[in-house]
Write a protein that holds these residues in place. Sequence first.
Motif, PDB file in Angstrom:
ATOM      1  N   GLU A 128       0.800  -1.228   0.000  1.00  0.00           N
ATOM      2  CA  GLU A 128       0.000   0.000   0.000  1.00  0.00           C
ATOM      3  C   GLU A 128       0.830   1.275   0.000  1.00  0.00           C
ATOM      4  N   PRO A 129       1.917   1.377   0.792  1.00  0.00           N
ATOM      5  CA  PRO A 129       2.690   2.634   0.783  1.00  0.00           C
ATOM      6  C   PRO A 129       3.325   2.954  -0.568  1.00  0.00           C
ATOM      7  N   ILE A 130       3.474   1.958  -1.421  1.00  0.00           N
ATOM      8  CA  ILE A 130       4.128   2.160  -2.717  1.00  0.00           C
ATOM      9  C   ILE A 130       3.201   2.822  -3.732  1.00  0.00           C
ATOM     10  N   ILE A 131       1.886   2.677  -3.556  1.00  0.00           N
ATOM     11  CA  ILE A 131       0.944   3.132  -4.583  1.00  0.00           C
ATOM     12  C   ILE A 131       1.107   4.617  -4.880  1.00  0.00           C
ATOM     13  N   SER A 132       1.138   5.450  -3.841  1.00  0.00           N
ATOM     14  CA  SER A 132       1.295   6.893  -4.065  1.00  0.00           C
ATOM     15  C   SER A 132       2.615   7.208  -4.753  1.00  0.00           C
ATOM     16  N   LYS A 133       3.662   6.443  -4.434  1.00  0.00           N
ATOM     17  CA  LYS A 133       4.966   6.669  -5.063  1.00  0.00           C
ATOM     18  C   LYS A 133       4.915   6.319  -6.549  1.00  0.00           C
ATOM     19  N   LEU A 134       4.169   5.259  -6.891  1.00  0.00           N
ATOM     20  CA  LEU A 134       3.997   4.928  -8.307  1.00  0.00           C
ATOM     21  C   LEU A 134       3.350   6.078  -9.055  1.00  0.00           C
ATOM     22  N   TYR A 135       2.300   6.633  -8.459  1.00  0.00           N
ATOM     23  CA  TYR A 135       1.581   7.721  -9.119  1.00  0.00           C
ATOM     24  C   TYR A 135       2.429   8.991  -9.173  1.00  0.00           C
ATOM     25  N   SER A 136       3.271   9.200  -8.164  1.00  0.00           N
ATOM     26  CA  SER A 136       4.181  10.357  -8.187  1.00  0.00           C
ATOM     27  C   SER A 136       5.197  10.223  -9.312  1.00  0.00           C
ATOM     28  N   ASN A 137       5.730   9.019  -9.487  1.00  0.00           N
ATOM     29  CA  ASN A 137       6.655   8.790 -10.591  1.00  0.00           C
ATOM     30  C   ASN A 137       5.963   8.978 -11.936  1.00  0.00           C
ATOM     31  N   ALA A 138       4.714   8.552 -12.015  1.00  0.00           N
ATOM     32  CA  ALA A 138       3.951   8.740 -13.251  1.00  0.00           C
ATOM     33  C   ALA A 138       3.733  10.222 -13.532  1.00  0.00           C
ATOM     34  N   PHE A 139       3.422  10.976 -12.479  1.00  0.00           N
ATOM     35  CA  PHE A 139       3.201  12.421 -12.635  1.00  0.00           C
ATOM     36  C   PHE A 139       4.459  13.091 -13.200  1.00  0.00           C
ATOM     37  N   LYS A 140       5.627  12.711 -12.684  1.00  0.00           N
ATOM     38  CA  LYS A 140       6.886  13.287 -13.163  1.00  0.00           C
ATOM     39  C   LYS A 140       7.156  12.890 -14.615  1.00  0.00           C
ATOM     40  N   ALA A 141       6.789  11.676 -14.979  1.00  0.00           N
ATOM     41  CA  ALA A 141       7.088  11.187 -16.326  1.00  0.00           C
ATOM     42  C   ALA A 141       6.168  11.785 -17.383  1.00  0.00           C
ATOM     43  N   LEU A 142       5.012  12.281 -16.972  1.00  0.00           N
ATOM     44  CA  LEU A 142       4.027  12.778 -17.930  1.00  0.00           C
ATOM     45  C   LEU A 142       4.313  14.207 -18.385  1.00  0.00           C
ATOM     46  N   ARG A 143       3.991  14.477 -19.631  1.00  0.00           N
ATOM     47  CA  ARG A 143       3.982  15.836 -20.146  1.00  0.00           C
ATOM     48  C   ARG A 143       2.735  16.561 -19.637  1.00  0.00           C
ATOM     49  N   PRO A 144       2.714  17.871 -19.684  1.00  0.00           N
ATOM     50  CA  PRO A 144       1.478  18.596 -19.366  1.00  0.00           C
ATOM     51  C   PRO A 144       0.328  18.076 -20.227  1.00  0.00           C
TER      52      PRO A 144
END
Length: 418
Positions: free
Chosen positions: A327-343
Amino acid sequence: RPFPAAPRRRAHRAATMNAAARILARSTARAAAHAPKGSLASAASLLARRSPAACAFVPRAPAAAAVRRFASREAWDEGDDVDLDSVAYGFMASQALFTGLELGIFDIIAEAGDAGIDIASLRTKSKCDAPRLQTLLTALAAVKCVRRSADGKYTLSPNTAQYMVTGSRHFYGDYLRYQIGRQFYQRMGALPEVMTTGQAPSYASWFSDPEVAQTYTQAQHNGSVATAKYLVKKKLQLGGIKDMLDVGGGSGAFSYVFVEATPGLKSTVLELPEVCRTSEGIKAKQSEDVQKRVNFVELDATSPSWPVNDHAYDVVLMSYISGSVPEPIISKLYSNAFKALRPNGRLLVHDFMVNDSLDGPALGALWGLQHVTVNADGLGLCPKEIITRMGEAGFDTSKCESMEMIHGMTKLVVAHKG
C-alpha cells in the motif's frame, strides 16, 4: 455444529450439487475475461452479456443465449444472505474442472463427436486408466461440464465445448489450467496463514522463478489483449499521443494494442527481468512495425526512481499493478507517473476494484483477496482510494474519471496532469 434435521439434510444435499454447478458456471464465465487463448471474441462476448453493443465489433458465439442463461453475472450478488454451500464447496467443482483439463478429458470427448464416448474408452485414451476416472466423470456430469446418456456415453455441455476444447476459437482452458489451477489456486491455500502472520512472497520474488514467470505471462497475454482492444475501441480516445509508458506491462499486450491502433506511437514497457525475458518470445510474434515501436526495460516498478526522463510521455498505463504492490508504494507509483508525464498527459490505472461502498461486486472483492497471498501489505482497491492517492501525487482529483471495464471485476481510473 449439530447436523440439520433429516428433511433439511436432504435439502442440503440437493443444494450442494446445485451450488457446485452454479459456482463453476460463474467462475467459468468470469475467467473468460482473462482468457489466454480465448481471443477477443471470447472475452468481448462475455462482456457483452451486460451490454450487447460492447461486442458489436466481433462475431457472437452461436450459443450466446444459452451461455447467458447458464452463467448469470449477478449470481454472486443475488439475494440478501450468503449461500454457504456455494462458498464452501465451490473449490471441489473448480478442481474437477482443472483436473479434466489436465487429463485432456474434454478434448477426448470432443473427438468422439455427437455419438459420445464410454468410460472404458476414456480410460484407454486418457492418462488415468483406473476406476477413479469414473468418479471424476460423475462429478463433471453433476456440475454440468459433461452429459451422460442412458447408455453411458459422455458428451460435452455447450459451455464446455465452446470454451474448454483446445480446437475451439474461444478456448481459454490454458488460462484456467496453468494460471488459476496451478498458481492462484495453490496460493489461496496459504490465505489463513498470510492473514495471521502477514508473511507472503512478493510478486517480484514469485516471478524471479523463470517457470513461474513463463507460466503467468503466457497465460495472461491473450486475455490482456482482449481487454486492451475493448478499452481503445469503447472506453478511451487515445488521440495523437506519441509516447507511452507501460508500467508493469507484462507481455506488452496493452502496448501492442495501443501502438497498433495509434500511428507513430512508441511504448516503453517496464517489467521484472524474468518477465521481460519471457515476453521477448511474445514480442517476436508481433508485426515488424509493432516490434520496432515497443521496447522493454528491466525494472521493479516499486523502485524509488524509474530509468525514464521527466515530462517525456503522453500516457502512463498501470494495469494490474496498484493491487500488486504494498500500500505505501501506490502513491509513489503515481508520483513517478506524474513526473514522467507531459502537461495534459494521462495516467490510466486499470485493476481489480470494488465499488466505493466496499460491499461488492463479489468477483472484484475476491480477486483483491487473492492478491493478499502474494502481496500481504497491499490495498483492496476502489476508485476512491485510487483517486485519493492520485491527488497526493499531484493530479487534480476533480478531473479524475472512473469507469467500469470488465463488468463486476475491474475498473479504469483516469487522471489528467494539468
